[in-house]
Write a protein that holds these residues in place. Structure first.
Motif: not given
Length: 310
Positions: A90-94, A99-107, A159-162
């Motif tokens: 279902r979910t995919i988010r970036a 914290c290494d400066g590259k865009v990862d993905l949440l699934g 969703h990703p969020e701090d």
């Protein structure tokens, strides 16, 4: 960016010089994303343009598509597989989880219906919240999967969020959607803390926000202007409502109903629609499905945030 769920297409439309007066030009990313469901734009290969990552809920696959640049927009984008073992993806988010400066993905994978709760093996129930580590050269290298939670059943949308303000990305997530996946009394909204200051995405702690039967989506935003993250959530068919959870002192949460008896409530977005520096809410309700025996509202609405500024 739009998915055609039935046919497995992902398309995008180019804004023109007068977007309100004429049709936008349509471009095809792919016609081969089986039962395409969720999609996100992000620069995954670090070349400065947005690529596309997608979830296919019937295929159980996460894939990404490399942006070929303007000279290649007249043909389908190159497809690369991230994972093909996520039942009902279902979910995919970036976000950059380590914290290494590259865009990862949440699934998130909903998993399989009617598996007894006493079955802890993720290989049988299939439910999991994970993130995929960007290898740096995703055109040539595999994405490493990191498990956030593979015990809680039926993660749907998040969703990703701090959430705790420590400088790293946490995750807010809805679990539930339908009783065949997990009993109604275990449908809930949670957030996962990325442990560390900042965290590296290798250790996570789940925090309960609140119960919500048939929970479908959870989105974090500061709705009351007090400086912390609240959460907007929807409850799908048989839950049929839009709510928000107020983040209160001492890690407690209070639920407020925005709209009740809203059949088929699903997607929610928190954003400042009227430019007054407060987060408003937009949400949709679908027209039901074969899983329910009544019609949904089939609506898109938005709610203006009238909370006094702090």
């Amino acid at each position: 960016m739009v998915v055609n769920n039935r046919d497995g297409h992902i398309v995008w439309f180019a804004n023109n010089d007068s977007p309100g007066s004429g049709p936008w030009q349509r471009f095809v990313v792919t016609t081969k994303c089986t039962r395409a469901y969720d999609v996100v734009l992000a620069d995954l290969d670090g070349d400065g343009d947005p690529d596309v990552a997608a979830a296919g809920y019937a295929s159980g696959q996460f894939t990404w598509y490399e942006n070929p640049g303007q000279d290649g927009w007249d043909r389908e984008w190159l497809r690369r597989l991230i994972d093909d073992g996520m039942p009902e993806a279902r979910t995919i988010r970036a976000a950059d989880f380590n914290c290494d400066g590259k865009v990862d993905l949440l699934g998130a994978a909903v998993g399989v219906e009617n598996v007894p709760l006493a079955t802890p093996d993720v290989g049988q129930h299939g439910s999991s919240v994970v993130w995929y580590e960007n290898p740096g050269l995703p055109m040539e290298q595999s994405w490493k999967k990191h498990v956030i939670d593979d015990r809680s059943r039926a993660p749907i949308h998040g969703h990703p969020e701090d959430m705790d303000g420590d400088g790293d990305f946490d995750v807010v997530m809805a679990h539930g959607m339908r009783a065949a996946l997990v009993p109604e009394d275990q449908h809930q909204i949670v957030w996962y803390e990325n442990i560390g200051h900042p965290g590296t995405g290798l250790e996570w702690t789940q925090h309960r926000i609140g119960d919500l039967p048939y929970a479908f989506e959870a989105v974090a935003s500061d709705l009351d202007g007090d400086g912390d993250k609240d959460v907007v959530a929807t409850a799908w068919a048989r839950g049929d409502r839009l709510v928000w959870f107020e983040n209160r002192p001492r890690h407690t949460w209070t639920m407020h109903v925005i709209k009740d008896k809203w059949s088929g409530a699903n997607q929610a977005v928190a954003a400042d629609f009227d430019g007054d520096q407060r987060s408003d809410i937009a949400a949709t309700a679908d027209n039901g499905s074969q899983r329910i025996d009544y019609a949904g509202a089939n609506e898109l609405r938005w709610w203006r945030n009238e909370t006094p500024k702090q």
